[in-house]
Design a protein around this motif. Structure first.
Motif, PDB file in Angstrom:
ATOM      1  N   LYS A 172      -6.567  -1.087  -6.216  1.00 35.43           N
ATOM      2  CA  LYS A 172      -7.573  -0.786  -5.477  1.00 35.43           C
ATOM      3  C   LYS A 172      -7.038  -0.648  -3.893  1.00 35.43           C
ATOM      4  O   LYS A 172      -7.558  -1.872  -3.554  1.00 35.43           O
ATOM      5  CB  LYS A 172      -8.260  -1.613  -6.083  1.00 35.43           C
ATOM      6  CG  LYS A 172      -8.726  -1.459  -7.532  1.00 35.43           C
ATOM      7  CD  LYS A 172      -9.935  -2.301  -7.705  1.00 35.43           C
ATOM      8  CE  LYS A 172     -10.474  -2.743  -9.265  1.00 35.43           C
ATOM      9  NZ  LYS A 172     -11.060  -3.105  -9.794  1.00 35.43           N
ATOM     10  N   TYR A 173      -6.831   1.099  -3.688  1.00 36.69           N
ATOM     11  CA  TYR A 173      -6.804   1.019  -2.430  1.00 36.69           C
ATOM     12  C   TYR A 173      -7.957   0.490  -1.839  1.00 36.69           C
ATOM     13  O   TYR A 173      -9.008   1.712  -1.634  1.00 36.69           O
ATOM     14  CB  TYR A 173      -6.253   2.804  -2.076  1.00 36.69           C
ATOM     15  CG  TYR A 173      -4.855   2.378  -2.803  1.00 36.69           C
ATOM     16  CD1 TYR A 173      -3.477   1.647  -2.100  1.00 36.69           C
ATOM     17  CD2 TYR A 173      -4.405   3.193  -4.034  1.00 36.69           C
ATOM     18  CE1 TYR A 173      -2.635   1.699  -2.964  1.00 36.69           C
ATOM     19  CE2 TYR A 173      -3.390   2.500  -4.459  1.00 36.69           C
ATOM     20  CZ  TYR A 173      -2.208   1.774  -3.833  1.00 36.69           C
ATOM     21  OH  TYR A 173      -0.289   1.835  -4.402  1.00 36.69           O
TER      22      TYR A 173
ATOM     23  N   HIS B   4       0.923  -1.063   0.725  1.00 39.90           N
ATOM     24  CA  HIS B   4      -0.362  -0.334   0.285  1.00 39.90           C
ATOM     25  C   HIS B   4       0.881   0.643  -0.329  1.00 39.90           C
ATOM     26  O   HIS B   4      -0.368   2.308   0.225  1.00 39.90           O
ATOM     27  CB  HIS B   4      -0.921  -0.472   1.597  1.00 39.90           C
ATOM     28  CG  HIS B   4      -2.196  -0.623   0.417  1.00 39.90           C
ATOM     29  ND1 HIS B   4      -3.071  -0.629  -0.342  1.00 39.90           N
ATOM     30  CD2 HIS B   4      -2.278  -2.328   1.668  1.00 39.90           C
ATOM     31  CE1 HIS B   4      -3.785  -1.500   0.298  1.00 39.90           C
ATOM     32  NE2 HIS B   4      -3.772  -2.448   0.950  1.00 39.90           N
ATOM     33  N   TRP B   5       2.106   1.653  -0.336  1.00 38.48           N
ATOM     34  CA  TRP B   5       2.689   2.383  -0.512  1.00 38.48           C
ATOM     35  C   TRP B   5       2.697   2.873  -1.380  1.00 38.48           C
ATOM     36  O   TRP B   5       2.627   2.604  -2.813  1.00 38.48           O
ATOM     37  CB  TRP B   5       4.361   1.782  -0.445  1.00 38.48           C
ATOM     38  CG  TRP B   5       5.218   2.645  -0.809  1.00 38.48           C
ATOM     39  CD1 TRP B   5       5.507   4.006   0.093  1.00 38.48           C
ATOM     40  CD2 TRP B   5       6.273   3.298  -1.174  1.00 38.48           C
ATOM     41  NE1 TRP B   5       6.421   4.768   0.156  1.00 38.48           N
ATOM     42  CE2 TRP B   5       7.418   4.508  -1.101  1.00 38.48           C
ATOM     43  CE3 TRP B   5       6.382   2.318  -2.071  1.00 38.48           C
ATOM     44  CZ2 TRP B   5       8.432   4.548  -1.861  1.00 38.48           C
ATOM     45  CZ3 TRP B   5       7.748   2.661  -3.345  1.00 38.48           C
ATOM     46  CH2 TRP B   5       8.942   3.794  -2.674  1.00 38.48           C
ATOM     47  N   GLN B   6       2.351   4.532  -1.063  1.00 38.05           N
ATOM     48  CA  GLN B   6       1.614   5.410  -1.826  1.00 38.05           C
ATOM     49  C   GLN B   6       2.921   6.408  -2.106  1.00 38.05           C
ATOM     50  O   GLN B   6       3.039   7.476  -1.412  1.00 38.05           O
ATOM     51  CB  GLN B   6      -0.060   5.702  -2.325  1.00 38.05           C
ATOM     52  CG  GLN B   6      -0.599   4.479  -1.722  1.00 38.05           C
ATOM     53  CD  GLN B   6      -1.897   5.806  -2.146  1.00 38.05           C
ATOM     54  OE1 GLN B   6      -1.878   6.136  -2.551  1.00 38.05           O
ATOM     55  NE2 GLN B   6      -2.494   4.141  -1.308  1.00 38.05           N
TER      56      GLN B   6
ATOM     57  N   GLY C 275       3.916   9.098  -3.504  1.00 35.72           N
ATOM     58  CA  GLY C 275       3.379  10.201  -4.310  1.00 35.72           C
ATOM     59  C   GLY C 275       2.228  11.306  -2.318  1.00 35.72           C
ATOM     60  O   GLY C 275       1.978  12.597  -3.356  1.00 35.72           O
ATOM     61  N   LYS C 276       2.076  10.319  -2.115  1.00 34.59           N
ATOM     62  CA  LYS C 276       1.153  11.288  -1.134  1.00 34.59           C
ATOM     63  C   LYS C 276       2.266  11.630   0.139  1.00 34.59           C
ATOM     64  O   LYS C 276       1.606  11.843   0.980  1.00 34.59           O
ATOM     65  CB  LYS C 276       0.338  10.383  -0.717  1.00 34.59           C
ATOM     66  CG  LYS C 276      -0.729   9.933  -1.769  1.00 34.59           C
ATOM     67  CD  LYS C 276      -1.835   9.360  -0.929  1.00 34.59           C
ATOM     68  CE  LYS C 276      -3.505   8.767  -1.617  1.00 34.59           C
ATOM     69  NZ  LYS C 276      -4.316   8.328  -1.170  1.00 34.59           N
ATOM     70  N   GLU C 277       3.611  11.092  -0.161  1.00 28.78           N
ATOM     71  CA  GLU C 277       4.401  11.586   0.767  1.00 28.78           C
ATOM     72  C   GLU C 277       5.229  12.902   0.400  1.00 28.78           C
ATOM     73  O   GLU C 277       4.941  13.399  -0.771  1.00 28.78           O
ATOM     74  CB  GLU C 277       5.247  10.579   1.120  1.00 28.78           C
ATOM     75  CG  GLU C 277       4.402   9.067   1.683  1.00 28.78           C
ATOM     76  CD  GLU C 277       6.185   7.758   1.519  1.00 28.78           C
ATOM     77  OE1 GLU C 277       6.965   8.052   1.400  1.00 28.78           O
ATOM     78  OE2 GLU C 277       5.999   7.537   2.659  1.00 28.78           O
TER      79      GLU C 277
ATOM     80  N   GLY D  38       5.419   8.824  -6.900  1.00 28.72           N
ATOM     81  CA  GLY D  38       4.377   7.942  -7.448  1.00 28.72           C
ATOM     82  C   GLY D  38       3.800   7.322  -8.668  1.00 28.72           C
ATOM     83  O   GLY D  38       3.767   8.300  -9.129  1.00 28.72           O
ATOM     84  N   THR D  39       2.558   6.766  -9.207  1.00 29.39           N
ATOM     85  CA  THR D  39       2.201   5.769 -10.592  1.00 29.39           C
ATOM     86  C   THR D  39       1.210   6.584 -10.659  1.00 29.39           C
ATOM     87  O   THR D  39       0.552   7.180  -9.509  1.00 29.39           O
ATOM     88  CB  THR D  39       1.367   4.756 -10.644  1.00 29.39           C
ATOM     89  OG1 THR D  39       0.702   4.569  -9.444  1.00 29.39           O
ATOM     90  CG2 THR D  39       3.218   3.290 -10.784  1.00 29.39           C
TER      91      THR D  39
ATOM     92  N   ALA E  54      -2.347   1.933 -12.448  1.00 27.64           N
ATOM     93  CA  ALA E  54      -2.441   1.740 -11.283  1.00 27.64           C
ATOM     94  C   ALA E  54      -1.968   0.080 -11.596  1.00 27.64           C
ATOM     95  O   ALA E  54      -2.175  -0.562 -12.675  1.00 27.64           O
ATOM     96  CB  ALA E  54      -4.228   1.844 -11.224  1.00 27.64           C
TER      97      ALA E  54
ATOM     98  N   THR F 227      -2.595   8.580 -10.363  1.00 31.98           N
ATOM     99  CA  THR F 227      -3.686   8.751  -9.993  1.00 31.98           C
ATOM    100  C   THR F 227      -5.086   8.195 -10.210  1.00 31.98           C
ATOM    101  O   THR F 227      -5.679   7.227 -10.772  1.00 31.98           O
ATOM    102  CB  THR F 227      -3.812   9.034  -9.298  1.00 31.98           C
ATOM    103  OG1 THR F 227      -3.870  10.408  -9.237  1.00 31.98           O
ATOM    104  CG2 THR F 227      -2.558   8.946  -7.477  1.00 31.98           C
TER     105      THR F 227
END
Length: 125
Positions: free
Chosen positions: A123-124, A99-101, A103-105, A111-112, A120, A114
């Motif tokens: 599916k989170y 679940h590491w993303q 792009g949210k850090e 990140g890929t 993708a 969205t």
């Protein structure tokens, strides 16, 4: 220390730990389990390879079932015939990495994309 890692835990303790730390995982038929929904075959293979890498590095090997757009991971310490701290720690590492993303850090890894399903893989939920 090794004996503690091999000590099977009571179901109530496993369930309490999962509820607190990994609510998407469940205890069922002597295994802790998690199903990851993916965006398709490419994502399924990426999850399988991620789990395989982490398990091999930890020298603890899960059972994996997969189809086009999902992967189920099952963990149990066979030598202990039950769930041990090793299973819980590997489950936590799998969850964190899958679940590491980035792009949210904050940081240089973007990140890929969205909004583009071509990139993708999971599916989170």
């Amino acid at each position: 220390m090794a004996a503690e890692r091999e000590k099977p835990m009571p179901d109530a303790e496993v369930n309490a730990w999962l509820q607190k730390n990994l609510p998407k995982w469940r205890l069922e038929n002597g295994w802790i389990r998690r199903t990851y929904k993916t965006s398709g075959w490419k994502g399924t293979l990426m999850v399988i390879n991620t789990v395989g890498h982490l398990a091999e590095a930890a020298w603890h090997h899960p059972d994996i079932t997969a189809s086009y757009a999902w992967v189920e991971v099952r963990l149990m310490t066979h030598t202990a015939k039950g769930i041990t701290a090793k299973d819980l720690e590997l489950a936590k590492k799998i969850e964190d990495v899958v679940h590491w993303q980035p792009g949210k850090e904050e940081g240089p890894l973007e990140g890929t994309p969205t909004g583009d399903m071509r990139f993708a893989y999971i599916k989170y939920d």
